[in-house]
Enzyme design. Structure first.
Site, PDB file in Angstrom:
ATOM      1  N   HIS A  49       0.169  19.780 -44.275  1.00 22.71           N
ATOM      2  CA  HIS A  49      -0.925  20.385 -45.046  1.00 22.71           C
ATOM      3  C   HIS A  49      -2.194  19.535 -45.101  1.00 22.71           C
ATOM      4  CE1 HIS A  49       0.437  17.639 -48.201  1.00 22.71           C
ATOM      5  NE2 HIS A  49      -0.790  17.741 -48.663  1.00 22.71           N
TER       6      HIS A  49
HETATM    7  C1  UD1 Z   1      -4.227  18.971 -52.233  1.00 26.93           C
HETATM    8  C2  UD1 Z   1      -4.530  17.487 -52.378  1.00 26.93           C
HETATM    9  C3  UD1 Z   1      -3.487  16.654 -51.660  1.00 26.93           C
HETATM   10  C4  UD1 Z   1      -2.074  17.048 -52.053  1.00 26.93           C
HETATM   11  C5  UD1 Z   1      -1.913  18.543 -51.834  1.00 26.93           C
HETATM   12  C6  UD1 Z   1      -0.519  19.013 -52.226  1.00 26.93           C
HETATM   13  C7  UD1 Z   1      -6.903  16.912 -52.603  1.00 26.93           C
HETATM   14  C8  UD1 Z   1      -8.079  16.364 -51.904  1.00 26.93           C
HETATM   15  N1  UD1 Z   1      -5.826  17.144 -51.835  1.00 26.93           N
HETATM   16  O1  UD1 Z   1      -4.447  19.346 -50.868  1.00 26.93           O
HETATM   17  O2  UD1 Z   1      -3.687  15.278 -51.986  1.00 26.93           O
HETATM   18  O3  UD1 Z   1      -1.129  16.341 -51.264  1.00 26.93           O
HETATM   19  O4  UD1 Z   1      -2.891  19.230 -52.616  1.00 26.93           O
HETATM   20  O5  UD1 Z   1      -0.302  20.342 -51.786  1.00 26.93           O
HETATM   21  O6  UD1 Z   1      -6.931  17.126 -53.788  1.00 26.93           O
HETATM   22  N2  UD1 Z   1      -5.054  27.233 -51.570  1.00 26.93           N
HETATM   23  C9  UD1 Z   1      -4.444  28.464 -51.721  1.00 26.93           C
HETATM   24  N3  UD1 Z   1      -3.533  28.592 -52.725  1.00 26.93           N
HETATM   25  C10 UD1 Z   1      -3.206  27.565 -53.562  1.00 26.93           C
HETATM   26  C11 UD1 Z   1      -3.837  26.329 -53.373  1.00 26.93           C
HETATM   27  C12 UD1 Z   1      -4.758  26.177 -52.376  1.00 26.93           C
HETATM   28  O7  UD1 Z   1      -4.712  29.410 -50.996  1.00 26.93           O
HETATM   29  O8  UD1 Z   1      -2.375  27.745 -54.458  1.00 26.93           O
HETATM   30  C13 UD1 Z   1      -6.060  27.065 -50.517  1.00 26.93           C
HETATM   31  C14 UD1 Z   1      -7.391  26.661 -51.119  1.00 26.93           C
HETATM   32  O9  UD1 Z   1      -8.150  27.762 -51.471  1.00 26.93           O
HETATM   33  C15 UD1 Z   1      -7.994  25.859 -49.986  1.00 26.93           C
HETATM   34  C16 UD1 Z   1      -6.792  25.227 -49.317  1.00 26.93           C
HETATM   35  O10 UD1 Z   1      -5.664  25.985 -49.698  1.00 26.93           O
HETATM   36  O11 UD1 Z   1      -8.647  26.694 -49.058  1.00 26.93           O
HETATM   37  C17 UD1 Z   1      -6.645  23.771 -49.674  1.00 26.93           C
HETATM   38  O12 UD1 Z   1      -6.394  23.612 -51.056  1.00 26.93           O
HETATM   39  P1  UD1 Z   1      -6.817  22.270 -51.842  1.00 26.93           P
HETATM   40  O13 UD1 Z   1      -6.232  22.315 -53.197  1.00 26.93           O
HETATM   41  O14 UD1 Z   1      -8.276  22.059 -51.716  1.00 26.93           O
HETATM   42  O15 UD1 Z   1      -6.168  21.096 -51.032  1.00 26.93           O
HETATM   43  P2  UD1 Z   1      -4.697  20.878 -50.487  1.00 26.93           P
HETATM   44  O16 UD1 Z   1      -4.738  20.950 -49.016  1.00 26.93           O
HETATM   45  O17 UD1 Z   1      -3.676  21.740 -51.174  1.00 26.93           O
END
Ligand code: UD1
Length: 348
Positions: free
Chosen positions: A200
């Site tokens: 991820h």
């Molecule tokens: C985040 C953390 C990372 C952690 C990870 C665990 C930061 C910089 N990164 O990364 O350290 O290891 O979480 O999973 O804080 N999204 C969804 N549904 C959700 C959550 C996210 O669709 O429930 C999408 C968001 O809209 C975004 C992408 O996934 O487009 C990334 O989500 P984001 O929370 O920004 O970062 P992670 O990759 O999950």
């Protein structure tokens, strides 16, 4: 005696697991009042609510609903919203976990209001400044008043950066969680050998070529790979149109109990997650880390983990190594009482 008021900031999946064991211990203490704030960073049901329900984490008192897609907007909106809650609640401590944008926003909001900050999982470093998590953890450590380290290596790192006050090696709260919940693991209905994989990190998902290379590495595994796909990764796979073969089974993200079930039954793990690298070790499985570096260097030293980069070089050797059984006698992440130590230090 007045109660200690502790304000906990959560937002992302690994934080729910860590906070579950700390909050469970807090509930046994009459002298602490915990206020839980969920930033909303992870919002899909199986990325968030399923953890609160199954791990019996108290419902958050505040749900900030921050879903901004870019780092600046996401962190900025959290900072603003957390500040409002802190002004209203005036806690004695703000407790933050790990290295996500929610961690940094919580620490920064509290630090600027002169509310003491405690950081669980302090002192971890990848030395890769391109990782958003690296910025988050370095800045959070330098803002924090109490730093809870999972191991001596993380304590030594803080010392190298001049942080010597308020540093406590308590062990790893994720090991507490593993010990506490492993009896509730839900065994998968798979009767053949398989490996468990998660990917991820932005460094692996944002560049489609790199993600493609990693997935091609999965195709060469000696056993089928069970791959719970994070929403960030799913978006990229859908866009780039990757075609999996029968060696890759893509499924929805798993609850913690399902993940433990797969972990206990798998042959080995491939991941870029910090948490899963350690959970593999707790479960006695070898782990190929799909990154060029790891914060959890003790795992490399213990021969429980090897760096696999994008799985383009020497992947067959890595698989041969990973299929061998792992035995370790002494756990390097404490004795399973990290949560209790953390709470006792905060309230003494
Ligand atoms: C985040 C953390 C990372 C952690 C990870 C665990 C930061 C910089 N990164 O990364 O350290 O290891 O979480 O999973 O804080 N999204 C969804 N549904 C959700 C959550 C996210 O669709 O429930 C999408 C968001 O809209 C975004 C992408 O996934 O487009 C990334 O989500 P984001 O929370 O920004 O970062 P992670 O990759 O999950």
């Amino acid at each position: 005696m007045p109660k200690t008021k502790l304000l906990t900031i959560l937002g992302a999946r690994p934080q729910f697991i860590k906070a579950a064991v700390v909050s469970r211990y807090i509930r046994t203490c009459d002298h602490i009042n915990e206020i839980i704030v969920h930033t909303g960073q992870h919002y899909d049901h199986n990325m968030s609510q399923v953890f609160f329900d199954s791990m019996e984490i108290p419902e958050p008192h505040y749900h900030l609903g921050v879903k901004q897609p870019t780092h600046g907007a996401q962190t900025g909106r959290m900072l603003e919203a957390i500040e409002q809650v802190l002004i209203q609640e005036k806690p004695d401590w703000t407790l933050v976990y790990g290295d996500t944008n929610s961690t940094l926003a919580g620490a920064l909001a509290a630090g600027k209001l002169h509310i003491p900050v405690a950081h669980v999982e302090a002192g971890l470093r990848s030395f890769n400044k391109r990782m958003p998590e690296e910025m988050n953890r370095v800045l959070t450590d330098h803002i924090s008043d109490i730093l809870f380290c999972p191991s001596n290596a993380s304590k030594n790192q803080l010392q190298n950066e001049g942080i010597t006050q308020g540093v406590h090696v308590i062990g790893d709260v994720m090991f507490d969680a593993f010990l506490h919940y492993k009896n509730k693991a839900i065994a998968p209905e798979i009767d053949y050998p398989f490996a468990l994989a998660t990917i991820h990190r932005a460094e692996n998902t944002d560049d489609p070529n790199r993600l493609h290379t990693i997935l091609n590495g999965f195709k060469q595994s000696p056993v089928p790979i069970l791959f719970p796909v994070h929403p960030r990764t799913k978006k990229q796979i859908d866009q780039m149109g990757f075609h999996a073969n029968e060696n890759i089974m893509m499924i929805e993200p798993l609850s913690y109990f399902h993940l433990l079930g797969y972990l206990l039954r798998c042959s080995f793990v491939i991941t870029d997650s910090g948490g899963l690298q350690k959970e593999a070790y707790f479960a006695g499985k070898r782990c190929i880390t799909a990154r060029n570096e790891t914060e959890w260097t003790e795992l490399i030293d213990s021969d429980a983990n090897q760096l696999g980069g994008d799985l383009s070089n020497g992947v067959q050797d890595l698989y041969a190594w990973a299929m061998k059984p792992l035995s370790h006698e002494k756990n390097i992440y404490g004795d399973g009482n990290a949560a209790q130590r953390c709470v006792e230090i905060l309230t003494n």
